[in-house]
Motif scaffolding. Structure first.
Motif, PDB file in Angstrom:
ATOM      1  N   ARG A  53      15.803 -86.070  -4.631  1.00 14.02           N
ATOM      2  CA  ARG A  53      14.458 -86.327  -4.747  1.00 14.02           C
ATOM      3  C   ARG A  53      13.430 -84.859  -4.842  1.00 14.02           C
ATOM      4  NH1 ARG A  53      12.694 -90.881  -5.307  1.00 14.02           N
ATOM      5  NH2 ARG A  53      14.168 -92.367  -4.975  1.00 14.02           N
ATOM      6  N   GLY A  54      14.444 -83.779  -4.947  1.00 17.19           N
ATOM      7  CA  GLY A  54      13.673 -82.704  -4.828  1.00 17.19           C
ATOM      8  C   GLY A  54      13.045 -81.970  -3.662  1.00 17.19           C
ATOM      9  N   SER A  80      11.108 -84.678  22.598  1.00 13.99           N
ATOM     10  CA  SER A  80      12.029 -84.989  21.543  1.00 13.99           C
ATOM     11  C   SER A  80      12.588 -83.770  21.075  1.00 13.99           C
ATOM     12  CB  SER A  80      11.737 -85.752  20.342  1.00 13.99           C
ATOM     13  OG  SER A  80      12.562 -86.431  19.700  1.00 13.99           O
ATOM     14  N   VAL A  81      13.456 -83.628  20.258  1.00 18.94           N
ATOM     15  CA  VAL A  81      14.017 -82.538  19.627  1.00 18.94           C
ATOM     16  C   VAL A  81      14.119 -82.503  18.114  1.00 18.94           C
ATOM     17  CG1 VAL A  81      16.160 -80.781  19.450  1.00 18.94           C
ATOM     18  CG2 VAL A  81      15.540 -81.940  21.714  1.00 18.94           C
ATOM     19  N   ARG A  82      13.605 -81.401  17.522  1.00 15.63           N
ATOM     20  CA  ARG A  82      13.445 -81.504  16.016  1.00 15.63           C
ATOM     21  C   ARG A  82      14.393 -80.558  15.465  1.00 15.63           C
ATOM     22  NH1 ARG A  82       8.085 -80.879  15.287  1.00 15.63           N
ATOM     23  NH2 ARG A  82       7.800 -83.171  14.972  1.00 15.63           N
ATOM     24  N   PHE A  83      15.282 -80.994  14.530  1.00 17.77           N
ATOM     25  CA  PHE A  83      16.204 -80.245  13.566  1.00 17.77           C
ATOM     26  C   PHE A  83      15.837 -79.931  12.164  1.00 17.77           C
ATOM     27  CE2 PHE A  83      18.573 -81.681  17.331  1.00 17.77           C
ATOM     28  CZ  PHE A  83      19.451 -80.919  17.328  1.00 17.77           C
ATOM     29  N   ARG A  84      16.021 -79.205  11.631  1.00 18.94           N
ATOM     30  CA  ARG A  84      15.763 -79.040   9.929  1.00 18.94           C
ATOM     31  C   ARG A  84      16.882 -78.291   9.384  1.00 18.94           C
ATOM     32  NH1 ARG A  84      10.844 -75.888   7.074  1.00 18.94           N
ATOM     33  NH2 ARG A  84      12.091 -75.126   5.044  1.00 18.94           N
ATOM     34  N   ILE A  85      17.111 -79.275   8.311  1.00 19.75           N
ATOM     35  CA  ILE A  85      18.119 -78.974   7.176  1.00 19.75           C
ATOM     36  C   ILE A  85      17.509 -78.703   5.969  1.00 19.75           C
ATOM     37  CG2 ILE A  85      20.338 -79.657   6.096  1.00 19.75           C
ATOM     38  CD1 ILE A  85      20.530 -82.033   8.365  1.00 19.75           C
ATOM     39  N   ASP A  86      17.841 -77.258   5.425  1.00 24.48           N
ATOM     40  CA  ASP A  86      17.488 -76.804   4.418  1.00 24.48           C
ATOM     41  C   ASP A  86      18.262 -77.357   3.313  1.00 24.48           C
ATOM     42  OD1 ASP A  86      15.000 -75.374   5.211  1.00 24.48           O
ATOM     43  OD2 ASP A  86      16.350 -73.636   5.863  1.00 24.48           O
ATOM     44  N   LEU A  87      17.614 -77.677   2.242  1.00 24.59           N
ATOM     45  CA  LEU A  87      18.638 -78.200   1.148  1.00 24.59           C
ATOM     46  C   LEU A  87      18.483 -77.236   0.067  1.00 24.59           C
ATOM     47  CD1 LEU A  87      17.006 -81.670   1.153  1.00 24.59           C
ATOM     48  CD2 LEU A  87      18.959 -81.223   2.153  1.00 24.59           C
ATOM     49  N   GLN A 118      13.577 -83.038   8.111  1.00 27.96           N
ATOM     50  CA  GLN A 118      13.635 -82.911   9.575  1.00 27.96           C
ATOM     51  C   GLN A 118      14.396 -84.124  10.077  1.00 27.96           C
ATOM     52  OE1 GLN A 118       9.609 -82.021  10.490  1.00 27.96           O
ATOM     53  NE2 GLN A 118       9.896 -80.034  10.104  1.00 27.96           N
ATOM     54  N   ILE A 119      14.840 -84.048  10.977  1.00 27.37           N
ATOM     55  CA  ILE A 119      15.595 -85.266  11.786  1.00 27.37           C
ATOM     56  C   ILE A 119      15.248 -84.829  13.383  1.00 27.37           C
ATOM     57  CG2 ILE A 119      17.803 -86.400  12.453  1.00 27.37           C
ATOM     58  CD1 ILE A 119      18.766 -85.322   9.780  1.00 27.37           C
ATOM     59  N   GLU A 162       5.698 -88.410  -1.229  1.00 30.17           N
ATOM     60  CA  GLU A 162       5.859 -87.761  -2.665  1.00 30.17           C
ATOM     61  C   GLU A 162       5.138 -86.366  -2.625  1.00 30.17           C
ATOM     62  OE1 GLU A 162       7.730 -88.761  -5.146  1.00 30.17           O
ATOM     63  OE2 GLU A 162       8.128 -90.713  -4.247  1.00 30.17           O
ATOM     64  N   GLY A 163       5.844 -85.558  -3.350  1.00 32.97           N
ATOM     65  CA  GLY A 163       5.049 -84.314  -3.746  1.00 32.97           C
ATOM     66  C   GLY A 163       5.103 -83.238  -2.524  1.00 32.97           C
ATOM     67  N   THR A 164       5.885 -83.588  -1.402  1.00 35.18           N
ATOM     68  CA  THR A 164       6.163 -82.599  -0.460  1.00 35.18           C
ATOM     69  C   THR A 164       7.262 -82.860   0.500  1.00 35.18           C
ATOM     70  OG1 THR A 164       4.919 -81.825   1.591  1.00 35.18           O
ATOM     71  CG2 THR A 164       4.338 -83.803   1.103  1.00 35.18           C
ATOM     72  N   SER A 165       7.883 -81.941   1.201  1.00 36.45           N
ATOM     73  CA  SER A 165       8.690 -82.170   2.192  1.00 36.45           C
ATOM     74  C   SER A 165       8.320 -82.420   3.730  1.00 36.45           C
ATOM     75  CB  SER A 165       9.785 -81.093   2.118  1.00 36.45           C
ATOM     76  OG  SER A 165      10.400 -80.571   0.746  1.00 36.45           O
ATOM     77  N   ALA A 166       6.975 -82.216   3.762  1.00 35.19           N
ATOM     78  CA  ALA A 166       6.210 -82.563   5.020  1.00 35.19           C
ATOM     79  C   ALA A 166       6.316 -84.146   5.061  1.00 35.19           C
ATOM     80  CB  ALA A 166       4.901 -82.021   4.745  1.00 35.19           C
ATOM     81  N   LEU A 167       6.144 -84.321   6.424  1.00 38.16           N
ATOM     82  CA  LEU A 167       5.869 -85.828   6.676  1.00 38.16           C
ATOM     83  C   LEU A 167       4.398 -85.846   7.739  1.00 38.16           C
ATOM     84  CD1 LEU A 167       9.712 -86.879   7.893  1.00 38.16           C
ATOM     85  CD2 LEU A 167       8.211 -87.913   5.687  1.00 38.16           C
ATOM     86  N   PRO A 168       4.020 -87.044   7.694  1.00 31.79           N
ATOM     87  CA  PRO A 168       2.748 -87.297   8.928  1.00 31.79           C
ATOM     88  C   PRO A 168       3.377 -87.261   9.907  1.00 31.79           C
ATOM     89  CG  PRO A 168       3.286 -89.413   7.515  1.00 31.79           C
ATOM     90  CD  PRO A 168       4.114 -88.332   6.663  1.00 31.79           C
ATOM     91  N   SER A 169       2.600 -87.070  10.889  1.00 25.30           N
ATOM     92  CA  SER A 169       2.882 -86.848  12.534  1.00 25.30           C
ATOM     93  C   SER A 169       3.568 -88.157  12.928  1.00 25.30           C
ATOM     94  CB  SER A 169       1.543 -86.527  13.345  1.00 25.30           C
ATOM     95  OG  SER A 169       0.558 -87.353  13.212  1.00 25.30           O
TER      96      SER A 169
END
Length: 186
Positions: A137-138, A179-186, A143-144, A96-103
């Protein structure tokens, strides 16, 4: 064929159980463990199992990571990829309140298609549908992550506007795999 992502319900469970019994798992990290866990939970209390898949307020118990560590649950839910039967599942979690995720959270969205329905574009369609929920959800982005050799998943993410952010080492709870990280801007 067009698919839907549906909220799991009692009428979907026979198809879901069949997929689990045929060796599929919705979890790419601990597939066998999760399949056994889901089958046992469905047998014990189907309604409670279904309820556990939909937790947008993070009211459920803490999650146990692969190394045994317990972490607070994030808001999230799981949907079935549906084409008249369960063709896979897709999950979405956020903070909630951020697009970031915990590690310890490898990504916002995870998906798995049953082997006998792969190659039909189901994952690409399901991800596109789930991105609509993320926008609602705003979130500014999602990230995937995927394993470096999972080229099919890379293509699914790229087809949905994903941008490769680079390789990284997963949280110690997951064994520090590359692993490999991707980002999709919304």
């Amino acid at each position: 064929m067009t698919i839907q992502i549906v909220k799991p319900a009692l009428e979907h469970l026979p198809s879901y159980v069949d997929a689990l019994q045929r060796g599929w798992s919705p979890d790419n990290v601990r597939p066998e463990f999760t399949a056994r866990e889901h089958l046992a939970a469905i047998e014990a209390d189907p309604a409670a199992f279904l309820e556990s898949l939909d937790d947008p307020e993070a009211k459920g118990p803490p999650l146990t990571l692969p190394d045994g560590a317990k972490v607070p649950r994030l808001p999230g839910y799981r949907r079935f990829i549906w084409d008249g039967e369960v063709a896979g599942s897709i999950g979405f979690r956020w903070q909630e309140g951020t697009s970031a995720l915990p590690s310890h959270a490898l990504g916002h969205i995870s998906y798995a298609v049953v082997p006998w329905k792969r190659g039909r574009g189901y994952a690409t369609q399901a991800l596109a549908l789930m991105l609509e929920d993320a926008r609602a959800r705003g979130l500014q982005y999602v990230q995937i992550t995927a394993l470096p050799h999972n080229i099919i998943s890379h293509k699914v993410i790229l087809a949905n506007g994903g941008v490769l952010m680079g390789r990284f080492v997963e949280d110690p709870a997951y064994g520090r795999a590359e692993s490999v990280r991707f980002r999709i801007d919304l």
